[in-house]
Design an enzyme around this catalytic site. Structure first.
Site, PDB file in Angstrom:
ATOM      1  N   LYS A   1      -0.369   3.779   4.711  1.00 17.96           N
ATOM      2  CA  LYS A   1      -0.526   3.404   3.304  1.00 17.96           C
ATOM      3  C   LYS A   1       0.162   4.459   2.432  1.00 17.96           C
ATOM      4  O   LYS A   1       1.385   4.429   2.339  1.00 17.96           O
ATOM      5  CB  LYS A   1      -1.987   3.142   3.004  1.00 17.96           C
ATOM      6  CG  LYS A   1      -2.319   1.763   3.586  1.00 17.96           C
ATOM      7  CD  LYS A   1      -3.728   1.400   3.811  1.00 17.96           C
ATOM      8  CE  LYS A   1      -3.755   0.031   4.493  1.00 17.96           C
ATOM      9  NZ  LYS A   1      -5.030  -0.284   5.102  1.00 17.96           N
TER      10      LYS A   1
ATOM     11  N   ASN B   1       0.806  -1.226   0.000  1.00 19.28           N
ATOM     12  CA  ASN B   1       0.000   0.000   0.000  1.00 19.28           C
ATOM     13  C   ASN B   1       0.841   1.280   0.000  1.00 19.28           C
ATOM     14  O   ASN B   1       0.340   2.346   0.290  1.00 19.28           O
ATOM     15  CB  ASN B   1      -0.922   0.002   1.219  1.00 19.28           C
ATOM     16  CG  ASN B   1      -1.777  -1.240   1.282  1.00 19.28           C
ATOM     17  OD1 ASN B   1      -2.421  -1.583   0.296  1.00 19.28           O
ATOM     18  ND2 ASN B   1      -1.788  -1.916   2.415  1.00 19.28           N
TER      19      ASN B   1
ATOM     20  N   GLU C   1     -16.427   3.293   3.073  1.00 16.84           N
ATOM     21  CA  GLU C   1     -15.014   3.605   2.783  1.00 16.84           C
ATOM     22  C   GLU C   1     -14.942   4.511   1.564  1.00 16.84           C
ATOM     23  O   GLU C   1     -15.698   4.330   0.615  1.00 16.84           O
ATOM     24  CB  GLU C   1     -14.230   2.313   2.509  1.00 16.84           C
ATOM     25  CG  GLU C   1     -14.155   1.402   3.711  1.00 16.84           C
ATOM     26  CD  GLU C   1     -13.344   0.125   3.436  1.00 16.84           C
ATOM     27  OE1 GLU C   1     -12.523   0.111   2.515  1.00 16.84           O
ATOM     28  OE2 GLU C   1     -13.560  -0.850   4.172  1.00 16.84           O
TER      29      GLU C   1
ATOM     30  N   HIS D   1      -7.469   4.190   1.974  1.00 10.89           N
ATOM     31  CA  HIS D   1      -6.852   4.104   0.640  1.00 10.89           C
ATOM     32  C   HIS D   1      -7.121   5.339  -0.204  1.00 10.89           C
ATOM     33  O   HIS D   1      -6.811   5.359  -1.394  1.00 10.89           O
ATOM     34  CB  HIS D   1      -7.354   2.848  -0.082  1.00 10.89           C
ATOM     35  CG  HIS D   1      -7.027   1.593   0.666  1.00 10.89           C
ATOM     36  ND1 HIS D   1      -5.834   0.932   0.518  1.00 10.89           N
ATOM     37  CD2 HIS D   1      -7.715   0.938   1.629  1.00 10.89           C
ATOM     38  CE1 HIS D   1      -5.821  -0.109   1.335  1.00 10.89           C
ATOM     39  NE2 HIS D   1      -6.946  -0.123   2.031  1.00 10.89           N
TER      40      HIS D   1
ATOM     41  N   ASP E   1     -14.092   5.673   6.214  1.00  9.09           N
ATOM     42  CA  ASP E   1     -12.708   5.222   6.366  1.00  9.09           C
ATOM     43  C   ASP E   1     -11.960   5.566   5.079  1.00  9.09           C
ATOM     44  O   ASP E   1     -12.314   5.110   3.995  1.00  9.09           O
ATOM     45  CB  ASP E   1     -12.691   3.706   6.613  1.00  9.09           C
ATOM     46  CG  ASP E   1     -11.284   3.179   6.879  1.00  9.09           C
ATOM     47  OD1 ASP E   1     -10.308   3.779   6.382  1.00  9.09           O
ATOM     48  OD2 ASP E   1     -11.159   2.149   7.557  1.00  9.09           O
TER      49      ASP E   1
ATOM     50  N   SER F   1     -10.953  -1.200  -0.005  1.00  8.63           N
ATOM     51  CA  SER F   1      -9.600  -1.736   0.067  1.00  8.63           C
ATOM     52  C   SER F   1      -9.362  -2.938  -0.824  1.00  8.63           C
ATOM     53  O   SER F   1      -8.257  -3.125  -1.322  1.00  8.63           O
ATOM     54  CB  SER F   1      -9.261  -2.081   1.518  1.00  8.63           C
ATOM     55  OG  SER F   1     -10.193  -3.006   2.035  1.00  8.63           O
TER      56      SER F   1
ATOM     57  N   HIS G   1     -14.230  -2.630   5.957  1.00  7.94           N
ATOM     58  CA  HIS G   1     -13.027  -3.293   6.470  1.00  7.94           C
ATOM     59  C   HIS G   1     -13.268  -3.955   7.835  1.00  7.94           C
ATOM     60  O   HIS G   1     -14.082  -3.482   8.639  1.00  7.94           O
ATOM     61  CB  HIS G   1     -11.937  -2.230   6.611  1.00  7.94           C
ATOM     62  CG  HIS G   1     -10.574  -2.760   6.898  1.00  7.94           C
ATOM     63  ND1 HIS G   1     -10.037  -2.765   8.160  1.00  7.94           N
ATOM     64  CD2 HIS G   1      -9.631  -3.289   6.075  1.00  7.94           C
ATOM     65  CE1 HIS G   1      -8.806  -3.273   8.108  1.00  7.94           C
ATOM     66  NE2 HIS G   1      -8.533  -3.598   6.858  1.00  7.94           N
TER      67      HIS G   1
HETATM   68  C1  LIG Z   1      -5.428  -0.961   6.238  1.00  9.11           C
HETATM   69  C2  LIG Z   1      -6.792  -0.539   6.628  1.00  9.11           C
HETATM   70  C3  LIG Z   1      -7.073  -0.189   7.944  1.00  9.11           C
HETATM   71  C4  LIG Z   1      -6.079  -0.408   9.066  1.00  9.11           C
HETATM   72  O1  LIG Z   1      -5.052   0.525   9.038  1.00  9.11           O
HETATM   73  P1  LIG Z   1      -3.695   0.161   9.808  1.00  9.11           P
HETATM   74  O2  LIG Z   1      -3.043   1.472   9.995  1.00  9.11           O
HETATM   75  O3  LIG Z   1      -2.945  -0.754   8.906  1.00  9.11           O
HETATM   76  O4  LIG Z   1      -4.071  -0.484  11.096  1.00  9.11           O
HETATM   77  C5  LIG Z   1      -8.323   0.297   8.245  1.00  9.11           C
HETATM   78  N1  LIG Z   1      -9.265   0.428   7.285  1.00  9.11           N
HETATM   79  C6  LIG Z   1      -9.032   0.084   6.007  1.00  9.11           C
HETATM   80  C7  LIG Z   1     -10.105   0.266   5.002  1.00  9.11           C
HETATM   81  C8  LIG Z   1      -7.790  -0.423   5.649  1.00  9.11           C
HETATM   82  O5  LIG Z   1      -7.577  -0.789   4.392  1.00  9.11           O
END
Ligand SMILES: *Cc1c(COP(=O)(O)O)cnc(C)c1O
Length: 366
Positions: free
Chosen positions: A220, A37, A167, A199, A196, A171, A123
């Site tokens: 990421k 990522n 989101e 990404h 969220d 993801s 997620h």
């Molecule tokens: C990777 C991810 C997370 C978690 O983030 P980290 O910092 O790796 O704990 C949360 N939500 C989504 C949609 C993700 O892809």
């Protein structure tokens, strides 16, 4: 022999039979990764690394305590100010990871007697946050606003507060949520909206509609580690009293905080990085005859877990790392190769991937 091991061994056996046993793949040198990522190539950027080293040398390797005790280092405030400016919110609060940000924010905002309506593809960290909160969780079909509205209309009345979750960039599918539609849906049905942005940050910064709560990660596109929640000044004021995943865990090390701040400055001043990563994704989808990429993430559907595993091994033989994505990360029957493009890739590497994927397609047809 202790009684634990046979029980675990039996469970692992069952997973192995269904091609679902997971291993931690070792990162090998000389292999090109198309599944991480680090979309902007900032993980190894010399300025980001230097900022991290400087802060570590000056302040130490660890933070020493929770942010609420003695771990709230002076480096936090400028990073949070920059995050809030970037997300166009009144404030932001850094958490230990994106996982912890979702866990903390969701369980702080809703509880027993409240309702959560979430996209089917949300997620795992959001679902875990929902579970931890004790609120009633119902899920709508992926990006299906009519279904979300139906659920809201039938369920909303029986609960005190309602939180809708989705989101910005999904993801495992790389597609986008209709943020403006979600905003409208929440406004007309007395619900709060949490998005969220794990990404999206640095790649597709959408400001068409502001959710009440942004959650996201520093690990990421920013290439480091940590998470954040962004929103109103009141939200940011409330979370240190309400979010247990902020309170009962040690603050991030100073070097990690400094690296994230430096990476965010680069994101803001070098937008061409995101442009390049997006161009690679589109180059790939066009060459493979897939629907045009909407983000830096492109799923190639394989169906069964066994097939995803097999293709991943074949790609590795050609020096390309794309770990298979299998249930329960995705629904049964939708195992896939999740291909992720980065500004760090070269034109030649993308061409190499396209050639390798074409070869696999040829083999599949044969
Ligand atoms: C990777 C991810 C997370 C978690 O983030 P980290 O910092 O790796 O704990 C949360 N939500 C989504 C949609 C993700 O892809």
């Amino acid at each position: 022999m202790p009684a634990l091991d046979p029980v675990l061994a039996e469970r692992l056996d069952q997973l192995e039979k269904r091609y679902l046993k997971r291993r931690l793949p070792e990162v090998r040198e000389g292999v090109i990764s198309f599944c991480d990522n680090d979309y902007l190539g900032l993980r190894n950027d010399h300025r980001v690394v230097a900022a991290s080293v400087r802060a570590t040398e000056r302040e130490g390797a660890g933070s020493g305590a929770s942010r609420l005790v003695a771990g709230n280092h002076i480096l936090y405030a400028p990073l949070e100010k920059a995050l809030a400016a970037h997300k166009k919110t009144q404030g932001a609060l850094v958490f230990g990871s994106g996982y912890l940000a979702n866990l903390g924010a969701i369980s702080a905002l809703v509880g027993e007697g409240d309702l959560i309506i979430a996209d089917k593809y949300c997620h795992a960290s959001m679902l875990d946050g929902a579970k931890l909160s004790g609120a009633k969780l119902v899920r709508f079909r992926h990006n299906d606003m009519a279904h979300a509205e139906t659920l809201l209309k039938s369920e909303r009345g029986q609960y005190r507060n309602c939180l809708v979750m989705s989101e910005s960039v999904f993801s495992m599918d790389g597609d986008l949520a209709p943020l403006a539609d979600l905003r409208r849906l929440c406004d007309t049905n007395d619900a709060w909206l949490l998005i969220d942005d794990a990404h999206g940050l640095g790649i597709l910064d959408q400001h068409a509609a502001q959710p009440d709560v942004w959650t996201g990660t520093l690990s990421k596109a920013l290439g480091g580690y940590g998470g954040y929640v962004a929103g109103s000044a009141t939200l940011v004021d409330a979370l240190p009293s309400l979010a247990r995943s902020l309170v009962y865990t040690t603050a991030l090390p100073p070097g990690v905080v400094a690296a994230a701040h430096e990476a965010l400055s680069i994101v803001d001043t070098e937008p061409e990085r995101a442009t390049r990563a997006m161009a690679y994704a589109r180059q790939f989808t066009e060459a493979m005859g897939l629907p045009q990429a909407l983000s830096t993430i492109v799923p190639v559907q394989c169906g069964e877990a066994e097939e995803a595993l097999r293709l991943s091994v074949l790609l590795m033989e050609q020096g390309i790392l794309i770990s298979p994505i299998r249930p329960p990360t995705v629904s049964p029957g939708t195992a896939r190769l999740r291909i992720a493009f980065s500004a760090r890739h070269t034109e030649a590497e993308v061409e190499m991937l396209i050639a390798a994927m074409r070869k696999l397609n040829g083999r599949k047809a044969a």
